[in-house]
Design a protein around this motif. Sequence first.
Motif, PDB file in Angstrom:
ATOM      1  N   GLU A  96      10.214   7.885  -4.856  1.00  0.00           N
ATOM      2  CA  GLU A  96       9.906   8.943  -4.285  1.00  0.00           C
ATOM      3  C   GLU A  96       9.071   8.649  -2.988  1.00  0.00           C
ATOM      4  O   GLU A  96       9.031   9.535  -1.968  1.00  0.00           O
ATOM      5  CB  GLU A  96       9.001   9.833  -5.265  1.00  0.00           C
ATOM      6  CG  GLU A  96       9.975  10.722  -6.318  1.00  0.00           C
ATOM      7  CD  GLU A  96       8.826  11.324  -7.278  1.00  0.00           C
ATOM      8  OE1 GLU A  96       7.847  11.585  -7.255  1.00  0.00           O
ATOM      9  OE2 GLU A  96       9.414  12.017  -8.265  1.00  0.00           O
ATOM     10  N   THR A  97       8.349   7.710  -3.045  1.00  0.00           N
ATOM     11  CA  THR A  97       7.487   7.344  -1.854  1.00  0.00           C
ATOM     12  C   THR A  97       8.297   6.381  -0.891  1.00  0.00           C
ATOM     13  O   THR A  97       7.873   5.794   0.534  1.00  0.00           O
ATOM     14  CB  THR A  97       6.078   6.502  -2.343  1.00  0.00           C
ATOM     15  OG1 THR A  97       6.681   5.398  -3.070  1.00  0.00           O
ATOM     16  CG2 THR A  97       5.529   7.341  -3.113  1.00  0.00           C
ATOM     17  N   CYS A  98       9.598   5.892  -1.115  1.00  0.00           N
ATOM     18  CA  CYS A  98      10.357   5.191  -0.262  1.00  0.00           C
ATOM     19  C   CYS A  98      11.637   5.941   0.453  1.00  0.00           C
ATOM     20  O   CYS A  98      12.832   5.293   0.616  1.00  0.00           O
ATOM     21  CB  CYS A  98      10.893   3.888  -1.007  1.00  0.00           C
ATOM     22  SG  CYS A  98       9.776   3.183  -1.930  1.00  0.00           S
ATOM     23  N   SER A  99      11.428   7.140   0.958  1.00  0.00           N
ATOM     24  CA  SER A  99      12.236   8.028   1.576  1.00  0.00           C
ATOM     25  C   SER A  99      13.038   7.215   2.804  1.00  0.00           C
ATOM     26  O   SER A  99      14.222   7.659   3.144  1.00  0.00           O
ATOM     27  CB  SER A  99      11.950   9.368   1.997  1.00  0.00           C
ATOM     28  OG  SER A  99      10.907   9.305   2.834  1.00  0.00           O
ATOM     29  N   LYS A 100      12.390   6.345   3.444  1.00  0.00           N
ATOM     30  CA  LYS A 100      12.892   5.726   4.730  1.00  0.00           C
ATOM     31  C   LYS A 100      13.758   4.648   4.165  1.00  0.00           C
ATOM     32  O   LYS A 100      14.073   3.813   5.305  1.00  0.00           O
ATOM     33  CB  LYS A 100      11.605   5.349   5.692  1.00  0.00           C
ATOM     34  CG  LYS A 100      10.605   6.660   6.135  1.00  0.00           C
ATOM     35  CD  LYS A 100      11.386   7.494   6.854  1.00  0.00           C
ATOM     36  CE  LYS A 100      10.515   8.528   7.300  1.00  0.00           C
ATOM     37  NZ  LYS A 100      11.146   9.681   7.723  1.00  0.00           N
TER      38      LYS A 100
ATOM     39  N   THR B 223       0.883  -1.105   0.060  1.00  0.00           N
ATOM     40  CA  THR B 223       0.011  -0.046   0.072  1.00  0.00           C
ATOM     41  C   THR B 223       1.114   1.227  -0.035  1.00  0.00           C
ATOM     42  O   THR B 223       1.941   1.009   0.265  1.00  0.00           O
ATOM     43  CB  THR B 223      -1.107  -0.005   1.242  1.00  0.00           C
ATOM     44  OG1 THR B 223       0.078   0.158   2.459  1.00  0.00           O
ATOM     45  CG2 THR B 223      -1.721  -1.159   1.245  1.00  0.00           C
ATOM     46  N   GLN B 224       0.277   2.555  -0.378  1.00  0.00           N
ATOM     47  CA  GLN B 224       1.155   3.804  -0.364  1.00  0.00           C
ATOM     48  C   GLN B 224       1.742   4.054   1.150  1.00  0.00           C
ATOM     49  O   GLN B 224       2.940   4.202   1.097  1.00  0.00           O
ATOM     50  CB  GLN B 224       0.151   4.718  -0.654  1.00  0.00           C
ATOM     51  CG  GLN B 224       1.072   6.174  -1.011  1.00  0.00           C
ATOM     52  CD  GLN B 224       1.898   5.965  -2.249  1.00  0.00           C
ATOM     53  OE1 GLN B 224       1.579   5.474  -3.376  1.00  0.00           O
ATOM     54  NE2 GLN B 224       2.888   6.463  -2.103  1.00  0.00           N
ATOM     55  N   GLU B 225       0.818   3.619   1.904  1.00  0.00           N
ATOM     56  CA  GLU B 225       1.435   3.831   3.418  1.00  0.00           C
ATOM     57  C   GLU B 225       2.520   2.856   3.898  1.00  0.00           C
ATOM     58  O   GLU B 225       3.482   3.471   4.404  1.00  0.00           O
ATOM     59  CB  GLU B 225      -0.130   3.739   4.348  1.00  0.00           C
ATOM     60  CG  GLU B 225      -0.816   4.724   4.374  1.00  0.00           C
ATOM     61  CD  GLU B 225      -1.979   4.362   3.236  1.00  0.00           C
ATOM     62  OE1 GLU B 225      -2.025   3.154   2.669  1.00  0.00           O
ATOM     63  OE2 GLU B 225      -2.489   5.356   2.764  1.00  0.00           O
TER      64      GLU B 225
END
Length: 166
Positions: free
Chosen positions: A39-43, A13-15
Amino acid sequence: MLNLQFLINKGFTQEQLNTLTILDLANHAIETIDEKLFETCSKLKELDLSDNKLKGIIDGTTFKLLTELTKLDISKNQLESIDGKLFETFSNLTELRLHFNKLTRIDGNTFKPLVKLTKLWLFNNEIETLDEKAFEACSNLQELYLHENKLKKVHRKTFENLNSIQ
């Protein structure tokens, strides 16, 4: 192509992507990576893209937001060269696996941002030339694997700053 939809189709999921710290995408026959994927995986701290079909040049925009990455494995692909900007934001990277590719040279600025790098695997490539500044910024490097290459030219100062090699 490896893109966000690929990960969503795999059940993410995006979260989950926003908090993901380890991502193993080894052995998926991936040929290209969408530059916006991470871009959504900065961690993300560990990324494994080994044993795929990545080839040509991976440019600096692909991983630019992965500033917390400590381990990157892009071994067993078909990479021929590395964009000098690829590792620009990788100041926390400690382990880099690039073995079993088709790299032919290591330029002076390639590893410059990798000041925390302790382990580097470059064996089983087609490396002929190592620039004299190839490892200049890698003073923390403890392990360097270069065997099974086609080294023809190594400048005498290439390994000068590698004081931590074991």
